[in-house]
Structure formats: C-alpha cells, structure tokens
Design an enzyme around this catalytic site. Structure first.
Site, short mmCIF file in Angstrom:
data_model
loop_
_atom_site.label_atom_id
_atom_site.label_comp_id
_atom_site.label_asym_id
_atom_site.label_seq_id
_atom_site.Cartn_x
_atom_site.Cartn_y
_atom_site.Cartn_z
N ARG A 19 0.91 -0.88 -0.03
CA ARG A 19 -0.40 -0.24 0.21
C ARG A 19 1.03 1.42 -0.23
O ARG A 19 2.01 1.45 0.97
CB ARG A 19 -0.73 -0.01 1.09
CG ARG A 19 -1.91 1.04 1.59
CD ARG A 19 -2.74 1.05 2.67
NE ARG A 19 -4.51 0.10 1.78
CZ ARG A 19 -5.15 0.60 2.00
NH1 ARG A 19 -5.23 1.99 3.51
NH2 ARG A 19 -6.62 0.35 2.00
N HIS A 46 -6.92 1.26 -7.43
CA HIS A 46 -7.64 0.47 -5.79
C HIS A 46 -7.95 -1.25 -6.00
O HIS A 46 -9.38 -1.59 -5.82
CB HIS A 46 -8.18 0.96 -5.07
CG HIS A 46 -8.35 0.76 -3.44
ND1 HIS A 46 -7.41 -0.42 -3.10
CD2 HIS A 46 -9.08 1.60 -2.54
CE1 HIS A 46 -7.67 -0.29 -1.43
NE2 HIS A 46 -8.51 0.71 -1.29
N GLN A 49 -9.58 -3.23 -3.76
CA GLN A 49 -11.42 -2.96 -3.30
C GLN A 49 -11.58 -3.05 -3.99
O GLN A 49 -12.96 -3.64 -3.46
CB GLN A 49 -11.13 -1.12 -3.04
CG GLN A 49 -12.14 -0.20 -2.30
CD GLN A 49 -12.91 -1.20 -0.79
OE1 GLN A 49 -11.90 -0.58 -0.35
NE2 GLN A 49 -13.94 -0.94 -1.01
N ASP A 141 -16.26 8.02 -3.36
CA ASP A 141 -15.88 8.37 -2.08
C ASP A 141 -14.63 9.28 -1.85
O ASP A 141 -15.76 10.70 -2.16
CB ASP A 141 -14.16 7.04 -2.92
CG ASP A 141 -12.99 7.12 -2.25
OD1 ASP A 141 -13.13 7.25 -1.21
OD2 ASP A 141 -11.62 7.15 -3.14
N CYS A 181 -15.75 2.63 0.64
CA CYS A 181 -14.66 2.56 0.53
C CYS A 181 -14.09 2.62 2.26
O CYS A 181 -13.51 1.57 2.09
CB CYS A 181 -13.61 2.01 -0.02
SG CYS A 181 -12.40 3.74 -1.02
N ARG A 209 -13.60 -7.34 2.47
CA ARG A 209 -12.22 -6.61 2.10
C ARG A 209 -11.68 -7.98 2.37
O ARG A 209 -9.98 -8.86 1.63
CB ARG A 209 -12.00 -5.28 2.81
CG ARG A 209 -11.98 -4.00 2.16
CD ARG A 209 -11.11 -4.23 1.01
NE ARG A 209 -9.93 -3.92 1.53
CZ ARG A 209 -9.22 -2.30 0.83
NH1 ARG A 209 -9.78 -1.73 1.15
NH2 ARG A 209 -7.75 -3.53 1.01
N1 NVA Z 1 -9.32 7.21 -2.18
C1 NVA Z 1 -8.48 7.20 -1.01
C2 NVA Z 1 -9.24 5.81 -0.80
C3 NVA Z 1 -8.91 5.40 0.70
C4 NVA Z 1 -8.64 4.00 1.11
C5 NVA Z 1 -7.05 7.44 -1.06
O1 NVA Z 1 -6.22 7.51 -1.79
O2 NVA Z 1 -6.69 8.40 -0.08
#
Ligand code: NVA
Length: 222
Positions: A19, A46, A49, A141, A181, A209
């Site tokens: 990540r 992602h 997800q 999101d 998410c 998840r």
């Molecule tokens: N779009 C958000 C997702 C977090 C799981 C980010 O990249 O911060």
C-alpha cells in the site's frame, strides 16, 4: 531501492501486499520480486477494494451483469478500479464528476473495451441526479485523496453538488445499495444518515475486504 527490497522480501515472504503512493512503485516491485505482489492501494488504482466491492454487490443484489452502478464525486483511484472491474462483469457503470475530476482516460478506454465484450457500458456524465436516477448501486469516495490535502478547499467547492444524501438515495431504485470504501468524511461526499441508513452496504463491504483478499492470496500464492 525498490529493486533491492523486492529481492530481499522475496527471500522472506510468500507474497507481498504493498500500500503506497506511486503506482510505479508497485510495478517496479512486481517486476523484481519472485513472489506475487498485490496492489493494496496506489494513487492510481485500488484493485483489492474493487474485488471486495464486486463481491458485495453480487452478495446483496444476486448478480453483477446488467446492474447499474452510479459513482458520484472524484474519479480517483477507487473509481478507476471499480470502473474497470464493473466493465469486466458487464455492469452498467456511470461516473458523475465535475469537469477535471473524470477518471483517467486510458482506464476509461480499457474499461469501455471490456464493457463492449461483456455487454456492459461505461458512461461519464456531469449531472449527479441523472447518474443516481434508477441506480442499483450508489458509490462514492472521499473528495480529497492521499497526497491532495493542500488542495482540499478547492476540491470541496468543486465537488459540492456530488454528495450522496437521503435525496440521492430516493432517486435510485427502491432496493438500491449504497457503498463507500471508507474512511468517510461525513457532510462531504456522504451523510452519516445514509452511511448508517437501511440501504447502506458499507459494513458488508468493509468485511468483504477480508474475504476477497483471502481469496486473492489463495489464488495467487503457492
Ligand atoms: N481515494 C482514497 C482511498 C482511501 C482508501 C485515497 O486514495 O486516499
């Protein structure tokens, strides 16, 4: 370097979930590692997800193909992976974003190609109401993703009309589900009453998840 790290971790581990921020780092790691590398979140995508999201939609609605998913807000990493995944399962995907917040054009082209093969569609629109109307799934999101914090004020202004609130849920199908998410910013992209409302699938989605990533490991790690 990422390359050296890939070599060392390949001696320690059976797989790596990374990540990070830059998508190139994941690709670099995957190129040099001898073990499977899973993208656990980058600034571009992602996919882990999206797997949990597709699992949740199928669990809750009984099918993926033909269902209408409206994504409202910022065409970010989460939106990109969801769009590509939805297209591959023949879903009718629509993203409503302000100008300048559309999902990446290369990803749109590849999602549209998959959609044509699978009998789905990928639409980009400006009107959140049009997108939400008759949707089977409403998805949003955060408006400010990692690395964009300094731009938060402008983003809040630009995205103000794209919030999922009780009125948005009314526009969708009566049995539509709402997804996010997480983490959520109440009062920005979604209201607390929707997130905790009867149509929210957010907690199933969060649980999935775990299951989707276990399945992914079972599939690719020997
Ligand atoms: N779009 C958000 C997702 C977090 C799981 C980010 O990249 O911060």
């Amino acid at each position: 370097t990422i390359k050296d790290t890939a070599h060392v971790l390949s001696r320690y581990l059976d797989g790596i979930m990374i990540r990070t921020f830059a998508q190139e780092e994941v690709e670099d790691l995957a190129e040099h590692a001898d073990v499977p590398v899973i993208n656990g979140l980058t600034d571009y995508a992602h996919p882990a997800q999206a797997l949990a999201d597709l699992m949740t939609i199928r669990e809750r609605l009984g099918r993926l193909s033909g269902t209408r998913l409206a994504y409202l807000g910022d065409g970010n990493n989460v939106c990109i992976s969801l769009m590509v995944g939805a297209a591959r399962f023949g879903m009718r995907f629509v993203a409503a974003t302000p100008e300048g917040y559309e999902p990446d054009a290369t990803a749109v082209t590849s999602a549209r190609r998959a959609a044509v093969q699978m009998g789905g569609t990928v639409e980009l629109v400006r009107d959140a109401v049009d997108a939400a109307r008759d949707a089977d799934v409403l998805y949003t999101d955060v408006w400010t993703s990692m690395g964009q914090e300094e731009d938060a004020e402008r983003r809040r202004r630009d995205l103000a009309g794209f919030q999922i609130d009780d009125g948005t849920v009314e526009l969708a199908q009566p049995d539509a589900i709402v997804m996010h998410c997480l983490p959520a910013h109440y009062g920005e992209e979604i209201t607390e009453s929707v997130l905790y409302g009867p149509q929210s699938a957010v907690w199933d989605q969060a649980e999935n998840r775990l299951h989707a990533q276990k399945a992914l490991m079972a599939l690719i790690m020997r």
